[in-house]
Design a protein around this motif. Structure first.
Motif, mmCIF file in Angstrom:
data_model
loop_
_atom_site.group_PDB
_atom_site.id
_atom_site.type_symbol
_atom_site.label_atom_id
_atom_site.label_comp_id
_atom_site.label_asym_id
_atom_site.label_seq_id
_atom_site.Cartn_x
_atom_site.Cartn_y
_atom_site.Cartn_z
ATOM 1 N N ASP A 20 -1.436 -9.834 9.745
ATOM 2 C CA ASP A 20 -0.088 -10.622 9.784
ATOM 3 C C ASP A 20 0.528 -9.648 11.120
ATOM 4 O OD1 ASP A 20 1.440 -12.318 9.435
ATOM 5 O OD2 ASP A 20 2.520 -12.208 7.458
ATOM 6 N N LYS A 21 0.300 -9.999 12.108
ATOM 7 C CA LYS A 21 0.849 -9.583 13.706
ATOM 8 C C LYS A 21 1.109 -7.326 13.042
ATOM 9 C CE LYS A 21 4.064 -12.552 14.503
ATOM 10 N NZ LYS A 21 5.141 -13.446 14.414
ATOM 11 N N SER A 22 0.917 -7.130 12.159
ATOM 12 C CA SER A 22 0.201 -5.487 12.229
ATOM 13 C C SER A 22 -0.763 -5.765 11.001
ATOM 14 C CB SER A 22 1.819 -4.901 11.140
ATOM 15 O OG SER A 22 2.404 -5.230 10.248
ATOM 16 N N THR A 23 -1.461 -4.257 10.259
ATOM 17 C CA THR A 23 -2.007 -3.895 9.354
ATOM 18 C C THR A 23 -1.465 -2.642 9.038
ATOM 19 O OG1 THR A 23 -4.227 -5.379 10.544
ATOM 20 C CG2 THR A 23 -4.377 -4.264 8.805
ATOM 21 N N ARG A 24 -1.076 -2.825 7.132
ATOM 22 C CA ARG A 24 -1.385 -1.700 6.411
ATOM 23 C C ARG A 24 -2.824 -1.288 5.767
ATOM 24 N NH1 ARG A 24 2.049 -4.711 3.830
ATOM 25 N NH2 ARG A 24 0.577 -4.572 1.879
ATOM 26 N N VAL A 25 -3.055 0.192 6.293
ATOM 27 C CA VAL A 25 -4.733 0.378 5.681
ATOM 28 C C VAL A 25 -4.434 1.699 4.855
ATOM 29 C CG1 VAL A 25 -6.585 1.435 6.810
ATOM 30 C CG2 VAL A 25 -5.357 0.477 7.847
ATOM 31 N N ASN A 26 -4.530 2.235 3.514
ATOM 32 C CA ASN A 26 -4.675 3.265 2.989
ATOM 33 C C ASN A 26 -5.086 4.231 2.907
ATOM 34 O OD1 ASN A 26 -1.913 2.774 1.791
ATOM 35 N ND2 ASN A 26 -3.594 0.858 0.441
ATOM 36 N N ILE A 27 -5.111 5.761 2.974
ATOM 37 C CA ILE A 27 -6.438 6.658 4.311
ATOM 38 C C ILE A 27 -6.339 7.656 3.254
ATOM 39 C CG2 ILE A 27 -7.267 7.903 5.922
ATOM 40 C CD1 ILE A 27 -6.147 5.866 7.721
ATOM 41 N N ALA A 28 -7.496 7.634 2.498
ATOM 42 C CA ALA A 28 -7.083 8.730 1.554
ATOM 43 C C ALA A 28 -7.461 10.107 2.405
ATOM 44 C CB ALA A 28 -8.108 8.987 0.221
ATOM 45 N N THR A 29 -6.840 11.785 1.791
ATOM 46 C CA THR A 29 -7.492 12.761 2.761
ATOM 47 C C THR A 29 -7.258 13.247 1.144
ATOM 48 O OG1 THR A 29 -4.676 13.426 2.457
ATOM 49 C CG2 THR A 29 -5.840 11.983 4.688
ATOM 50 N N ASN A 30 -8.508 14.641 1.649
ATOM 51 C CA ASN A 30 -8.679 15.283 -0.041
ATOM 52 C C ASN A 30 -7.959 16.793 0.324
ATOM 53 O OD1 ASN A 30 -10.420 13.357 -1.273
ATOM 54 N ND2 ASN A 30 -11.967 13.849 0.002
ATOM 55 N N ARG A 31 -7.349 17.612 -0.679
ATOM 56 C CA ARG A 31 -7.574 19.111 -0.438
ATOM 57 C C ARG A 31 -7.986 19.598 -1.327
ATOM 58 N NH1 ARG A 31 -2.195 19.611 -2.465
ATOM 59 N NH2 ARG A 31 -2.389 17.567 -3.594
#
Length: 102
Positions: A20-31
């Motif tokens: 919707d004019k922009s996009t949200r993405v959830n990204i997982a990073t591991n420690r």
């Protein structure tokens, strides 16, 4: 003195919001680390990325899928939640605003 506001994230896509004019993405990073007793520990951090450039946001919404490995660069933007303030505690959320790269 000049400062730099830059994030570099390498991780796995968790979910992608509809375009919707922009996009949200959830990204997982591991420690990974070892505690004081030498026991191996692992934790996952989630970063919410907002793709603002309309063409890139449309491409990401259409092509990015859960589990995809991505490399993202952008700048941080901290927001304050008024809903949390009504619950008597304040919440801050760090988001990354970016141009997308896969």
């Amino acid at each position: 003195m000049k400062s730099v506001n830059r994030f570099t994230i390498h991780g796995n896509v968790g979910s992608v919001a509809a375009f919707d004019k922009s996009t949200r993405v959830n990204i997982a990073t591991n420690r990974n680390w070892r505690d004081e007793q030498g026991v191996a520990k692992e934790a996952t951090d989630w970063v919410q990325v907002t793709v603002l450039e309309e063409k890139q946001a449309a491409w990401v919404a259409e092509n990015a899928k859960a589990g995809d490995v991505v490399f993202v660069e952008g700048r941080s933007a901290t927001t304050h939640s008024n809903a949390a303030a009504r619950r008597s505690h304040s919440t801050r959320r760090a988001r990354v605003r970016t141009a997308w790269s896969d």
